[in-house]
Motif scaffolding. Structure first.
Motif, PDB file in Angstrom:
ATOM      1  N   LEU A 139      15.789   4.664  -6.564  1.00  0.00           N
ATOM      2  CA  LEU A 139      15.279   4.114  -7.525  1.00  0.00           C
ATOM      3  C   LEU A 139      15.334   4.711  -8.921  1.00  0.00           C
ATOM      4  N   SER A 140      15.644   4.001 -10.099  1.00  0.00           N
ATOM      5  CA  SER A 140      15.537   4.772 -11.266  1.00  0.00           C
ATOM      6  C   SER A 140      14.191   4.909 -11.612  1.00  0.00           C
ATOM      7  N   ARG A 141      14.057   5.666 -12.849  1.00  0.00           N
ATOM      8  CA  ARG A 141      12.744   5.829 -13.458  1.00  0.00           C
ATOM      9  C   ARG A 141      12.001   4.602 -13.713  1.00  0.00           C
ATOM     10  N   GLN A 142      12.868   3.677 -14.455  1.00  0.00           N
ATOM     11  CA  GLN A 142      12.380   2.388 -14.873  1.00  0.00           C
ATOM     12  C   GLN A 142      11.909   1.551 -13.586  1.00  0.00           C
ATOM     13  N   LYS A 143      12.765   1.467 -12.462  1.00  0.00           N
ATOM     14  CA  LYS A 143      12.249   0.923 -11.540  1.00  0.00           C
ATOM     15  C   LYS A 143      11.063   1.296 -10.528  1.00  0.00           C
ATOM     16  N   ILE A 144      10.826   2.764 -10.624  1.00  0.00           N
ATOM     17  CA  ILE A 144       9.670   3.418  -9.978  1.00  0.00           C
ATOM     18  C   ILE A 144       8.602   2.786 -10.774  1.00  0.00           C
ATOM     19  N   ARG A 145       8.809   2.561 -12.058  1.00  0.00           N
ATOM     20  CA  ARG A 145       7.385   2.099 -12.847  1.00  0.00           C
ATOM     21  C   ARG A 145       7.193   0.737 -12.578  1.00  0.00           C
ATOM     22  N   TYR A 146       8.358   0.062 -12.289  1.00  0.00           N
ATOM     23  CA  TYR A 146       7.997  -1.536 -11.836  1.00  0.00           C
ATOM     24  C   TYR A 146       7.355  -1.681 -10.616  1.00  0.00           C
ATOM     25  N   ALA A 147       7.944  -0.623  -9.523  1.00  0.00           N
ATOM     26  CA  ALA A 147       7.499  -0.725  -8.354  1.00  0.00           C
ATOM     27  C   ALA A 147       5.881  -0.586  -8.372  1.00  0.00           C
ATOM     28  N   HIS A 148       5.377   0.437  -8.954  1.00  0.00           N
ATOM     29  CA  HIS A 148       4.127   0.859  -8.934  1.00  0.00           C
ATOM     30  C   HIS A 148       3.376  -0.168  -9.651  1.00  0.00           C
ATOM     31  N   ALA A 149       3.878  -1.001 -10.713  1.00  0.00           N
ATOM     32  CA  ALA A 149       3.132  -2.038 -11.337  1.00  0.00           C
ATOM     33  C   ALA A 149       3.029  -3.132 -10.557  1.00  0.00           C
ATOM     34  N   LEU A 150       4.015  -3.460  -9.779  1.00  0.00           N
ATOM     35  CA  LEU A 150       4.041  -4.495  -8.709  1.00  0.00           C
ATOM     36  C   LEU A 150       2.883  -4.190  -7.642  1.00  0.00           C
ATOM     37  N   ALA A 151       2.930  -3.140  -7.259  1.00  0.00           N
ATOM     38  CA  ALA A 151       1.865  -2.896  -6.131  1.00  0.00           C
ATOM     39  C   ALA A 151       0.554  -2.784  -6.694  1.00  0.00           C
ATOM     40  N   ALA A 152       0.244  -2.420  -7.757  1.00  0.00           N
ATOM     41  CA  ALA A 152      -1.173  -2.405  -8.387  1.00  0.00           C
ATOM     42  C   ALA A 152      -1.459  -3.600  -9.090  1.00  0.00           C
ATOM     43  N   ALA A 153      -0.634  -4.775  -9.252  1.00  0.00           N
ATOM     44  CA  ALA A 153      -0.904  -5.905  -9.546  1.00  0.00           C
ATOM     45  C   ALA A 153      -1.598  -6.827  -8.758  1.00  0.00           C
ATOM     46  N   ARG A 154      -1.502  -6.716  -7.384  1.00  0.00           N
ATOM     47  CA  ARG A 154      -2.421  -7.299  -6.322  1.00  0.00           C
ATOM     48  C   ARG A 154      -2.243  -8.829  -6.636  1.00  0.00           C
ATOM     49  N   ILE A 155      -1.021  -9.299  -6.425  1.00  0.00           N
ATOM     50  CA  ILE A 155      -0.951 -10.534  -6.528  1.00  0.00           C
ATOM     51  C   ILE A 155      -1.251 -11.563  -5.233  1.00  0.00           C
ATOM     52  N   ASP A 156      -1.792 -12.708  -5.649  1.00  0.00           N
ATOM     53  CA  ASP A 156      -2.377 -13.347  -4.476  1.00  0.00           C
ATOM     54  C   ASP A 156      -1.168 -14.217  -3.663  1.00  0.00           C
ATOM     55  N   TYR A 157      -0.575 -13.724  -2.992  1.00  0.00           N
ATOM     56  CA  TYR A 157       0.785 -14.077  -2.471  1.00  0.00           C
ATOM     57  C   TYR A 157       0.719 -15.586  -1.877  1.00  0.00           C
ATOM     58  N   ALA A 158      -0.813 -15.582  -1.044  1.00  0.00           N
ATOM     59  CA  ALA A 158      -1.066 -16.675  -0.495  1.00  0.00           C
ATOM     60  C   ALA A 158      -1.311 -18.212  -1.241  1.00  0.00           C
ATOM     61  N   SER A 167       0.834  -1.174   0.045  1.00  0.00           N
ATOM     62  CA  SER A 167      -0.131   0.029   0.103  1.00  0.00           C
ATOM     63  C   SER A 167       0.944   1.264  -0.287  1.00  0.00           C
ATOM     64  N   ALA A 168       1.860   1.155   0.847  1.00  0.00           N
ATOM     65  CA  ALA A 168       2.970   2.360   0.698  1.00  0.00           C
ATOM     66  C   ALA A 168       3.432   2.724  -0.622  1.00  0.00           C
ATOM     67  N   VAL A 169       3.884   1.603  -1.316  1.00  0.00           N
ATOM     68  CA  VAL A 169       4.437   1.832  -2.613  1.00  0.00           C
ATOM     69  C   VAL A 169       3.511   2.183  -3.533  1.00  0.00           C
ATOM     70  N   ARG A 170       2.283   1.578  -3.659  1.00  0.00           N
ATOM     71  CA  ARG A 170       1.110   2.257  -4.298  1.00  0.00           C
ATOM     72  C   ARG A 170       0.852   3.524  -4.275  1.00  0.00           C
ATOM     73  N   ASN A 171       0.917   4.148  -3.074  1.00  0.00           N
ATOM     74  CA  ASN A 171       0.711   5.412  -2.811  1.00  0.00           C
ATOM     75  C   ASN A 171       1.849   6.586  -2.925  1.00  0.00           C
ATOM     76  N   ALA A 172       3.036   5.929  -2.932  1.00  0.00           N
ATOM     77  CA  ALA A 172       4.231   6.656  -3.119  1.00  0.00           C
ATOM     78  C   ALA A 172       4.474   7.489  -4.344  1.00  0.00           C
ATOM     79  N   SER A 173       4.794   8.701  -4.356  1.00  0.00           N
ATOM     80  CA  SER A 173       5.258   9.535  -5.602  1.00  0.00           C
ATOM     81  C   SER A 173       6.478   9.226  -6.171  1.00  0.00           C
ATOM     82  N   GLU A 174       6.663   9.482  -7.320  1.00  0.00           N
ATOM     83  CA  GLU A 174       7.909   9.076  -7.847  1.00  0.00           C
ATOM     84  C   GLU A 174       8.882   9.855  -7.318  1.00  0.00           C
ATOM     85  N   VAL A 175       8.890  11.099  -6.826  1.00  0.00           N
ATOM     86  CA  VAL A 175       9.851  11.981  -6.015  1.00  0.00           C
ATOM     87  C   VAL A 175      10.209  11.198  -4.904  1.00  0.00           C
ATOM     88  N   GLU A 176       9.433  10.551  -4.069  1.00  0.00           N
ATOM     89  CA  GLU A 176       9.440   9.673  -2.995  1.00  0.00           C
ATOM     90  C   GLU A 176      10.597   8.609  -3.161  1.00  0.00           C
TER      91      GLU A 176
END
Length: 209
Positions: free
Chosen positions: A93-112, A78-87
């Protein structure tokens, strides 16, 4: 079908003994590196995010970035999903990894659900997320799910360790590593641990955190 799951040091020792009996070069490497690490870590978003951070950077750089993310409270979904690019950029994090971080946070994988899935299905599920390649999915399967027969064929440290240990003229590419690792079934994850340890002692560098 889910294969063997590594749960404790005894599992790693069993795999190491099998590899040593299978190939004397593995036995020689074990004599140099000693007991292999268990390397199990919790699963979930943070583990996968950590693996993304480790992509294509040194282990030292990855650890520094992760430490800053922890200090900033930016390692949970949730923290990464709501984090800004500046943060996120402030943590390294590079611009590319920021994009990846937000994509992962938005994916809502069923880790269980992942522990009940076969290796191939785990990797297929994870690699659907932008920024999660096969290497990252394999690392997650090995260390967060404890899968005993997964190998990171594209890992440069493993490739270099294999070159040194098996006396190859050139560092094996991913295709050749797949062919080599096929002979280490059903303990490819332990073979990876052994090769990472051998990389460390033969180069005085860490191949993985």
């Amino acid at each position: 079908m889910i294969g063997r799951v590594i749960k404790e040091d005894a599992c790693v020792a069993e795999g190491a003994a099998w590899l040593a009996a299978h190939d004397p070069r593995f036995a020689a490497a074990l004599d140099q590196v000693g007991d292999l690490p268990l390397r199990l870590r919790p699963g979930g978003f943070s583990a996968l995010f950590d693996a993304i951070i480790g992509q294509q950077v040194s282990t030292q750089s990855a650890q520094a970035i992760w430490t800053r993310l922890q200090a900033s409270g930016l390692i949970e979904e949730s923290a990464v999903r709501n984090a800004s690019e500046v943060e996120l950029r402030a943590c390294g994090l590079s611009r590319q990894k920021i994009r990846y971080a937000h994509a992962l946070a938005a994916a809502r994988i069923d880790y269980a659900a992942l522990p009940q899935m076969p290796d191939e299905a785990v990797i297929a599920t994870l690699t659907e997320v932008p920024g999660i390649g096969t290497w990252t999915a394999e690392i997650y399967a090995m260390f967060s799910l404890g899968r005993a027969d997964v190998f990171a064929h594209g890992d440069l440290a493993l490739q270099e360790a294999a070159r040194r240990l098996f006396g190859l003229d050139e560092r094996p590419k991913e295709k050749q590593m797949r062919q080599m690792a096929a002979g280490w079934v059903p303990w490819r994850s332990v073979a990876a641990r052994l090769l990472w340890a051998y990389y460390r002692v033969s180069t005085a560098k860490e191949g993985i955190r």
